[in-house]
Design a protein around this motif. Structure first.
Motif, PDB file in Angstrom:
ATOM      1  N   MET A 197       0.827  -1.187   0.000  1.00  0.00           N
ATOM      2  CA  MET A 197       0.000   0.000   0.000  1.00  0.00           C
ATOM      3  C   MET A 197       0.877   1.259   0.000  1.00  0.00           C
ATOM      4  SD  MET A 197      -3.335   0.790   0.675  1.00  0.00           S
ATOM      5  CE  MET A 197      -4.262   2.128   1.272  1.00  0.00           C
ATOM      6  N   ILE A 198       1.945   1.240   0.751  1.00  0.00           N
ATOM      7  CA  ILE A 198       2.829   2.396   0.807  1.00  0.00           C
ATOM      8  C   ILE A 198       3.551   2.560  -0.529  1.00  0.00           C
ATOM      9  CG2 ILE A 198       4.909   3.321   1.889  1.00  0.00           C
ATOM     10  CD1 ILE A 198       3.969   2.143   4.495  1.00  0.00           C
ATOM     11  N   ALA A 199       3.977   1.446  -1.125  1.00  0.00           N
ATOM     12  CA  ALA A 199       4.690   1.518  -2.393  1.00  0.00           C
ATOM     13  C   ALA A 199       3.800   2.119  -3.475  1.00  0.00           C
ATOM     14  CB  ALA A 199       5.161   0.127  -2.811  1.00  0.00           C
ATOM     15  N   GLU A 200       2.518   1.765  -3.485  1.00  0.00           N
ATOM     16  CA  GLU A 200       1.607   2.316  -4.483  1.00  0.00           C
ATOM     17  C   GLU A 200       1.424   3.810  -4.285  1.00  0.00           C
ATOM     18  OE1 GLU A 200       0.987  -0.422  -2.720  1.00  0.00           O
ATOM     19  OE2 GLU A 200       0.666  -2.028  -4.188  1.00  0.00           O
ATOM     20  N   THR A 201       1.370   4.250  -3.038  1.00  0.00           N
ATOM     21  CA  THR A 201       1.211   5.670  -2.746  1.00  0.00           C
ATOM     22  C   THR A 201       2.450   6.453  -3.191  1.00  0.00           C
ATOM     23  OG1 THR A 201      -0.132   5.083  -0.835  1.00  0.00           O
ATOM     24  CG2 THR A 201       0.703   7.334  -0.917  1.00  0.00           C
ATOM     25  N   VAL A 202       3.617   5.901  -2.912  1.00  0.00           N
ATOM     26  CA  VAL A 202       4.863   6.578  -3.305  1.00  0.00           C
ATOM     27  C   VAL A 202       4.947   6.679  -4.823  1.00  0.00           C
ATOM     28  CG1 VAL A 202       7.381   6.367  -3.310  1.00  0.00           C
ATOM     29  CG2 VAL A 202       6.101   5.959  -1.208  1.00  0.00           C
ATOM     30  N   CYS A 203       4.611   5.601  -5.521  1.00  0.00           N
ATOM     31  CA  CYS A 203       4.658   5.622  -6.986  1.00  0.00           C
ATOM     32  C   CYS A 203       3.668   6.634  -7.554  1.00  0.00           C
ATOM     33  CB  CYS A 203       4.380   4.223  -7.545  1.00  0.00           C
ATOM     34  SG  CYS A 203       5.763   3.090  -7.324  1.00  0.00           S
ATOM     35  N   SER A 204       2.501   6.708  -6.968  1.00  0.00           N
ATOM     36  CA  SER A 204       1.517   7.674  -7.437  1.00  0.00           C
ATOM     37  C   SER A 204       2.008   9.104  -7.221  1.00  0.00           C
ATOM     38  CB  SER A 204       0.186   7.471  -6.701  1.00  0.00           C
ATOM     39  OG  SER A 204      -0.311   6.176  -6.962  1.00  0.00           O
ATOM     40  N   VAL A 222       5.450   5.967 -15.995  1.00  0.00           N
ATOM     41  CA  VAL A 222       5.907   4.589 -15.761  1.00  0.00           C
ATOM     42  C   VAL A 222       5.542   4.091 -14.367  1.00  0.00           C
ATOM     43  CG1 VAL A 222       7.969   3.127 -15.556  1.00  0.00           C
ATOM     44  CG2 VAL A 222       7.708   4.653 -17.512  1.00  0.00           C
ATOM     45  N   PRO A 223       5.804   4.833 -13.275  1.00  0.00           N
ATOM     46  CA  PRO A 223       5.452   4.303 -11.950  1.00  0.00           C
ATOM     47  C   PRO A 223       3.956   4.045 -11.779  1.00  0.00           C
ATOM     48  CG  PRO A 223       6.923   6.172 -11.720  1.00  0.00           C
ATOM     49  CD  PRO A 223       6.540   6.085 -13.157  1.00  0.00           C
ATOM     50  N   ILE A 224       3.118   4.921 -12.279  1.00  0.00           N
ATOM     51  CA  ILE A 224       1.669   4.698 -12.122  1.00  0.00           C
ATOM     52  C   ILE A 224       1.209   3.515 -12.967  1.00  0.00           C
ATOM     53  CG2 ILE A 224       0.791   6.274 -13.884  1.00  0.00           C
ATOM     54  CD1 ILE A 224      -0.609   5.989 -10.401  1.00  0.00           C
ATOM     55  N   GLY A 225       1.870   3.328 -14.107  1.00  0.00           N
ATOM     56  CA  GLY A 225       1.546   2.162 -14.921  1.00  0.00           C
ATOM     57  C   GLY A 225       1.939   0.869 -14.221  1.00  0.00           C
ATOM     58  N   LEU A 226       3.077   0.880 -13.547  1.00  0.00           N
ATOM     59  CA  LEU A 226       3.491  -0.300 -12.799  1.00  0.00           C
ATOM     60  C   LEU A 226       2.540  -0.594 -11.642  1.00  0.00           C
ATOM     61  CD1 LEU A 226       7.361   0.218 -12.707  1.00  0.00           C
ATOM     62  CD2 LEU A 226       6.093  -1.495 -13.998  1.00  0.00           C
ATOM     63  N   VAL A 227       2.027   0.462 -10.988  1.00  0.00           N
ATOM     64  CA  VAL A 227       1.054   0.269  -9.916  1.00  0.00           C
ATOM     65  C   VAL A 227      -0.224  -0.346 -10.473  1.00  0.00           C
ATOM     66  CG1 VAL A 227      -0.469   1.491  -8.307  1.00  0.00           C
ATOM     67  CG2 VAL A 227       1.950   2.054  -8.404  1.00  0.00           C
ATOM     68  N   MET A 228      -0.672   0.145 -11.618  1.00  0.00           N
ATOM     69  CA  MET A 228      -1.930  -0.337 -12.201  1.00  0.00           C
ATOM     70  C   MET A 228      -1.822  -1.788 -12.680  1.00  0.00           C
ATOM     71  SD  MET A 228      -3.030   3.111 -14.200  1.00  0.00           S
ATOM     72  CE  MET A 228      -4.698   2.668 -14.608  1.00  0.00           C
ATOM     73  N   THR A 229      -0.646  -2.221 -13.101  1.00  0.00           N
ATOM     74  CA  THR A 229      -0.495  -3.609 -13.539  1.00  0.00           C
ATOM     75  C   THR A 229      -0.281  -4.575 -12.385  1.00  0.00           C
ATOM     76  OG1 THR A 229       1.880  -3.350 -13.832  1.00  0.00           O
ATOM     77  CG2 THR A 229       0.489  -2.949 -15.762  1.00  0.00           C
ATOM     78  N   GLY A 230       0.029  -4.061 -11.204  1.00  0.00           N
ATOM     79  CA  GLY A 230       0.251  -4.937 -10.057  1.00  0.00           C
ATOM     80  C   GLY A 230       1.708  -5.324  -9.883  1.00  0.00           C
ATOM     81  N   ALA A 231       2.582  -4.816 -10.726  1.00  0.00           N
ATOM     82  CA  ALA A 231       3.995  -5.170 -10.643  1.00  0.00           C
ATOM     83  C   ALA A 231       4.626  -4.616  -9.373  1.00  0.00           C
ATOM     84  CB  ALA A 231       4.732  -4.641 -11.872  1.00  0.00           C
ATOM     85  N   VAL A 232       4.182  -3.471  -8.898  1.00  0.00           N
ATOM     86  CA  VAL A 232       4.764  -2.874  -7.703  1.00  0.00           C
ATOM     87  C   VAL A 232       4.424  -3.712  -6.476  1.00  0.00           C
ATOM     88  CG1 VAL A 232       4.706  -0.848  -6.196  1.00  0.00           C
ATOM     89  CG2 VAL A 232       4.793  -0.562  -8.653  1.00  0.00           C
ATOM     90  N   GLY A 233       3.185  -4.178  -6.393  1.00  0.00           N
ATOM     91  CA  GLY A 233       2.788  -5.031  -5.273  1.00  0.00           C
ATOM     92  C   GLY A 233       3.579  -6.335  -5.265  1.00  0.00           C
ATOM     93  N   TRP A 234       3.742  -6.929  -6.426  1.00  0.00           N
ATOM     94  CA  TRP A 234       4.509  -8.170  -6.513  1.00  0.00           C
ATOM     95  C   TRP A 234       5.959  -7.933  -6.122  1.00  0.00           C
ATOM     96  CZ3 TRP A 234       8.655  -9.318  -9.748  1.00  0.00           C
ATOM     97  CH2 TRP A 234       9.074 -10.649  -9.725  1.00  0.00           C
ATOM     98  N   LEU A 235       6.522  -6.822  -6.594  1.00  0.00           N
ATOM     99  CA  LEU A 235       7.908  -6.500  -6.291  1.00  0.00           C
ATOM    100  C   LEU A 235       8.091  -6.207  -4.805  1.00  0.00           C
ATOM    101  CD1 LEU A 235      10.627  -6.163  -7.693  1.00  0.00           C
ATOM    102  CD2 LEU A 235      10.125  -3.741  -7.899  1.00  0.00           C
ATOM    103  N   ALA A 236       7.121  -5.518  -4.188  1.00  0.00           N
ATOM    104  CA  ALA A 236       7.216  -5.207  -2.766  1.00  0.00           C
ATOM    105  C   ALA A 236       7.150  -6.484  -1.934  1.00  0.00           C
ATOM    106  CB  ALA A 236       6.102  -4.255  -2.357  1.00  0.00           C
ATOM    107  N   HIS A 237       6.298  -7.421  -2.309  1.00  0.00           N
ATOM    108  CA  HIS A 237       6.225  -8.684  -1.577  1.00  0.00           C
ATOM    109  C   HIS A 237       7.484  -9.509  -1.788  1.00  0.00           C
ATOM    110  CE1 HIS A 237       2.190  -8.045  -0.196  1.00  0.00           C
ATOM    111  NE2 HIS A 237       1.734  -7.870  -1.430  1.00  0.00           N
ATOM    112  N   THR A 238       8.068  -9.423  -2.964  1.00  0.00           N
ATOM    113  CA  THR A 238       9.291 -10.171  -3.255  1.00  0.00           C
ATOM    114  C   THR A 238      10.482  -9.578  -2.524  1.00  0.00           C
ATOM    115  OG1 THR A 238       8.432 -10.724  -5.437  1.00  0.00           O
ATOM    116  CG2 THR A 238      10.778 -11.007  -5.118  1.00  0.00           C
ATOM    117  N   ALA A 239      10.552  -8.261  -2.453  1.00  0.00           N
ATOM    118  CA  ALA A 239      11.695  -7.603  -1.833  1.00  0.00           C
ATOM    119  C   ALA A 239      11.777  -7.884  -0.334  1.00  0.00           C
ATOM    120  CB  ALA A 239      11.621  -6.100  -2.075  1.00  0.00           C
TER     121      ALA A 239
END
Length: 148
Positions: A1-8, A39-56
């Motif tokens: 949730m925080i990663a999506e906010t930062v990207c936005s 690019v960051p908002i597009g990554l949030v919309m595709t779900g890549a940021v959430g996956w990356l945050a869980h992986t990291a």
């Protein structure tokens, strides 16, 4: 949730900077900045940021990266050893056995000095000087043709 906010927030800031650039009539740079800002908002919309945050933040994922790193290191090491002349024992034995046998043992005699015993000549050997003279005359003709 925080990663999506930062990207936005990063996307909104980038689009604001692009708007300022466009206002200053730098349309080329404004377009490029807007592209990077989306690019960051597009990554949030595709779900890549959430996956990356869980992986990291996953110890299992980091262990997997470690295993991949070890595998890559093994591949690179074996490749380097293979290029340096390593290989199997059979290949090395065959190479060593082949090194001891010379194709023409008397061929290296002039480089080593006077031979310890005279080399035996075959009795029925054809004269090589006639064929060698023909070969050299052909070479001389080619060189003269080219002005050398």
């Amino acid at each position: 949730m925080i990663a999506e906010t930062v990207c936005s927030a990063v996307s909104v800031a980038g689009l604001g900077i692009a708007a300022v650039m466009a206002y200053r009539k730098r349309f080329h740079r404004a377009g490029r900045t807007a592209a990077y800002a989306l690019v960051p908002i597009g990554l949030v919309m595709t779900g890549a940021v959430g996956w990356l945050a869980h992986t990291a933040f996953s110890p299992t994922a980091w262990a997997g990266f470690g295993v991949l790193g070890v595998a890559w290191l093994l591949f690179a090491t074996t490749r380097a050893v293979e290029r340096r002349g390593g290989g199997t024992r059979k290949e090395r034995k065959a190479a060593k056995a082949g090194q001891g046998e010379a194709v023409a043992p008397s061929a290296s005699a002039p480089a080593l000095g006077a031979p310890s015993r005279p080399a035996a000549r075959p009795a029925a050997a054809p004269r090589a000087s006639d064929s060698a003279a023909d070969d050299f005359s052909d070479i001389e003709a080619i060189l003269k043709k080219h002005g050398i």
